[in-house]
Every structure is written in structure tokens, then in C-alpha cells.
Write a protein that holds these residues in place. Structure first.
Motif, mmCIF file in Angstrom:
data_model
loop_
_atom_site.group_PDB
_atom_site.id
_atom_site.type_symbol
_atom_site.label_atom_id
_atom_site.label_comp_id
_atom_site.label_asym_id
_atom_site.label_seq_id
_atom_site.Cartn_x
_atom_site.Cartn_y
_atom_site.Cartn_z
ATOM 1 N N ASP A 94 0.647 -1.300 -0.100
ATOM 2 C CA ASP A 94 0.036 0.155 -0.217
ATOM 3 C C ASP A 94 0.910 1.434 -0.068
ATOM 4 O O ASP A 94 0.344 2.280 -0.409
ATOM 5 C CB ASP A 94 -0.898 -0.043 1.002
ATOM 6 N N CYS A 95 2.183 1.188 0.435
ATOM 7 C CA CYS A 95 2.955 2.253 0.508
ATOM 8 C C CYS A 95 4.342 2.239 -0.149
ATOM 9 O O CYS A 95 5.565 2.900 0.165
ATOM 10 C CB CYS A 95 3.239 2.739 2.040
ATOM 11 N N ASN A 96 4.249 0.981 -0.801
ATOM 12 C CA ASN A 96 5.666 0.835 -1.386
ATOM 13 C C ASN A 96 6.759 0.510 -0.522
ATOM 14 O O ASN A 96 7.874 0.826 -0.796
ATOM 15 C CB ASN A 96 5.964 1.718 -2.567
ATOM 16 N N GLY A 97 6.305 0.126 0.743
ATOM 17 C CA GLY A 97 7.408 -0.095 1.750
ATOM 18 C C GLY A 97 7.980 1.049 2.370
ATOM 19 O O GLY A 97 9.258 1.023 2.932
ATOM 20 N N SER A 98 7.534 2.348 2.247
ATOM 21 C CA SER A 98 8.050 3.509 2.904
ATOM 22 C C SER A 98 7.278 3.703 4.295
ATOM 23 O O SER A 98 7.993 4.366 5.113
ATOM 24 C CB SER A 98 7.934 4.463 1.936
ATOM 25 N N GLY A 99 6.102 3.401 4.529
ATOM 26 C CA GLY A 99 5.450 3.454 5.511
ATOM 27 C C GLY A 99 4.699 4.943 5.645
ATOM 28 O O GLY A 99 3.965 5.259 6.461
ATOM 29 N N THR B 126 -5.413 11.705 0.204
ATOM 30 C CA THR B 126 -5.647 10.977 -1.134
ATOM 31 C C THR B 126 -5.203 9.765 -1.040
ATOM 32 O O THR B 126 -5.272 8.675 -1.706
ATOM 33 C CB THR B 126 -4.784 11.825 -2.246
ATOM 34 N N ARG B 127 -4.195 9.477 -0.018
ATOM 35 C CA ARG B 127 -3.731 8.246 0.342
ATOM 36 C C ARG B 127 -2.525 7.783 -0.980
ATOM 37 O O ARG B 127 -2.585 6.530 -1.442
ATOM 38 C CB ARG B 127 -4.394 6.982 0.471
ATOM 39 N N LEU B 128 -2.165 8.672 -1.641
ATOM 40 C CA LEU B 128 -1.277 8.448 -2.879
ATOM 41 C C LEU B 128 -0.111 8.124 -2.522
ATOM 42 O O LEU B 128 0.603 8.399 -1.498
ATOM 43 C CB LEU B 128 -1.152 9.669 -3.777
ATOM 44 N N VAL B 129 0.482 6.941 -3.239
ATOM 45 C CA VAL B 129 1.991 6.310 -2.826
ATOM 46 C C VAL B 129 3.140 7.327 -3.745
ATOM 47 O O VAL B 129 2.614 7.477 -4.951
ATOM 48 C CB VAL B 129 2.130 4.900 -3.392
ATOM 49 N N LEU B 130 3.817 8.061 -3.147
ATOM 50 C CA LEU B 130 4.785 8.774 -3.962
ATOM 51 C C LEU B 130 5.935 7.746 -4.552
ATOM 52 O O LEU B 130 6.440 6.957 -3.817
ATOM 53 C CB LEU B 130 5.636 9.736 -3.049
ATOM 54 N N PRO B 131 6.618 8.481 -5.612
ATOM 55 C CA PRO B 131 7.671 7.839 -6.244
ATOM 56 C C PRO B 131 8.822 7.888 -5.324
ATOM 57 O O PRO B 131 8.732 8.994 -4.473
ATOM 58 C CB PRO B 131 7.802 8.521 -7.601
ATOM 59 N N LEU B 132 9.796 7.122 -5.394
ATOM 60 C CA LEU B 132 10.935 7.116 -4.474
ATOM 61 C C LEU B 132 11.720 8.688 -4.580
ATOM 62 O O LEU B 132 12.117 8.883 -3.326
ATOM 63 C CB LEU B 132 12.039 5.938 -4.593
ATOM 64 N N GLU B 133 11.833 9.034 -5.539
ATOM 65 C CA GLU B 133 12.740 10.360 -5.754
ATOM 66 C C GLU B 133 12.085 11.357 -4.842
ATOM 67 O O GLU B 133 12.504 12.219 -4.142
ATOM 68 C CB GLU B 133 12.905 10.796 -7.283
ATOM 69 N N GLN C 159 10.208 14.922 0.212
ATOM 70 C CA GLN C 159 9.200 15.187 1.247
ATOM 71 C C GLN C 159 9.554 14.504 2.628
ATOM 72 O O GLN C 159 9.243 15.203 3.554
ATOM 73 C CB GLN C 159 7.873 14.514 0.708
ATOM 74 N N LEU C 160 10.551 13.524 2.667
ATOM 75 C CA LEU C 160 10.827 13.340 4.283
ATOM 76 C C LEU C 160 11.842 14.065 4.505
ATOM 77 O O LEU C 160 11.816 14.092 5.871
ATOM 78 C CB LEU C 160 11.237 11.670 4.023
ATOM 79 N N SER C 161 12.619 14.638 3.735
ATOM 80 C CA SER C 161 13.590 15.628 4.116
ATOM 81 C C SER C 161 12.983 16.708 4.553
ATOM 82 O O SER C 161 13.476 17.393 5.634
ATOM 83 C CB SER C 161 14.584 15.768 3.004
ATOM 84 N N PHE C 162 11.785 17.327 3.929
ATOM 85 C CA PHE C 162 11.202 18.645 4.508
ATOM 86 C C PHE C 162 10.614 18.005 5.786
ATOM 87 O O PHE C 162 10.639 18.944 6.823
ATOM 88 C CB PHE C 162 10.123 18.849 3.618
ATOM 89 N N LYS C 163 9.806 16.871 5.955
ATOM 90 C CA LYS C 163 9.487 16.604 7.376
ATOM 91 C C LYS C 163 10.517 16.524 8.538
ATOM 92 O O LYS C 163 10.168 16.879 9.470
ATOM 93 C CB LYS C 163 8.640 15.299 7.034
ATOM 94 N N LEU C 164 11.711 15.953 7.959
ATOM 95 C CA LEU C 164 12.803 16.164 9.032
ATOM 96 C C LEU C 164 13.215 17.282 9.260
ATOM 97 O O LEU C 164 13.538 17.793 10.486
ATOM 98 C CB LEU C 164 14.077 15.093 8.540
ATOM 99 N N GLN C 165 13.367 18.370 8.301
ATOM 100 C CA GLN C 165 13.945 19.761 8.697
ATOM 101 C C GLN C 165 13.020 20.274 9.429
ATOM 102 O O GLN C 165 13.243 21.105 10.598
ATOM 103 C CB GLN C 165 14.134 20.248 7.493
#
Length: 109
Positions: A42-47, A53-60, A65-71
Motif C-alpha cells: 500500500d505504501c511501497n515499503g516506505s510507511g 488522497t492516500r497516494l503513494v509517492l515515487p521514491l525520488e 518530502q521526508l527531508s522536508f518533514k525531518l527539517q
């Protein structure tokens, strides 16, 4: 000639997407199989999935987006580490004013 206004839509800024934990794997990126753990499909192994929308993002895009969240989380941690500004009469006891003998704190008591 027409009066045309240019609209800047942030062509140079990446959009910040709100990410939430995957409901299926609960953010763990794996699900329990019969004999071993399987990568969550459901999340391509990213969590993480896009909120609403529950869309799964491409890895790039997910890495960005995870970097933005971490910052953002690091900024919040730094803000919590800073001591709270003391206001009122107790301020003269907390912050040195160097008005006392030998440059010590003078409170007037």
C-alpha cells in the motif's frame, strides 16, 4: 495590447505535501506474513502516504518530502531546547544585569 499580469506560482519551490503513516502497515513499512515479514504494497515499503488522497509517492519525491518533514521536526526540537523567555518581576533574578558589585546581578532586594 492587453494588460497581462504575471503570476508567480513558485516554479522554483517544491510543494510541501502532508504525509501520514500508512494505515495498512501503521508506518512500519512491512506487514506480517505467514512465515516472514513482507514489504507493504500500500505504501511501497516506505510507511508514508499523502494525507487525504492516500497516494503513494515515487521514491525520488518521497526522499524530498521526508527531508522536508525531518527539517521541520529538527526546527521544532531546536525551538523546544531554547529556554523560555522569562517575563515579569522574576526576569531580574533570571538574567544577569551586571549592575551589582564586581559585575554581579543586582536585584534591589
Amino acid at each position: 495590447m492587453q494588460n497581462v499580469k504575471k503570476h508567480h506560482q513558485g516554479g522554483f519551490n517544491r510543494p510541501r505535501l502532508d504525509l501520514v503513516q500508512c494505515l495498512f502497515c501503521k508506518g512500519k513499512a512491512v506487514v506480517k506474513g505467514v512465515f516472514y515479514e513482507l514489504v507493504c504494497t500500500d505504501c511501497n515499503g516506505s510507511g508514508w502516504v499523502v494525507e487525504g488522497t492516500r497516494l503513494v509517492l515515487p521514491l525520488e519525491e518521497l526522499v524530498t518530502q521526508l527531508s522536508f518533514k525531518l527539517q521541520q521536526a529538527q526546527r521544532q526540537i531546536e525551538a523546544l531546547k531554547r529556554p523560555a523567555k522569562v517575563v515579569g518581576p522574576q526576569q531580574q533574578y533570571q538574567e544577569p544585569n551586571r549592575l551589582g558589585a564586581g559585575g554581579t546581578n543586582y536585584t534591589g532586594d
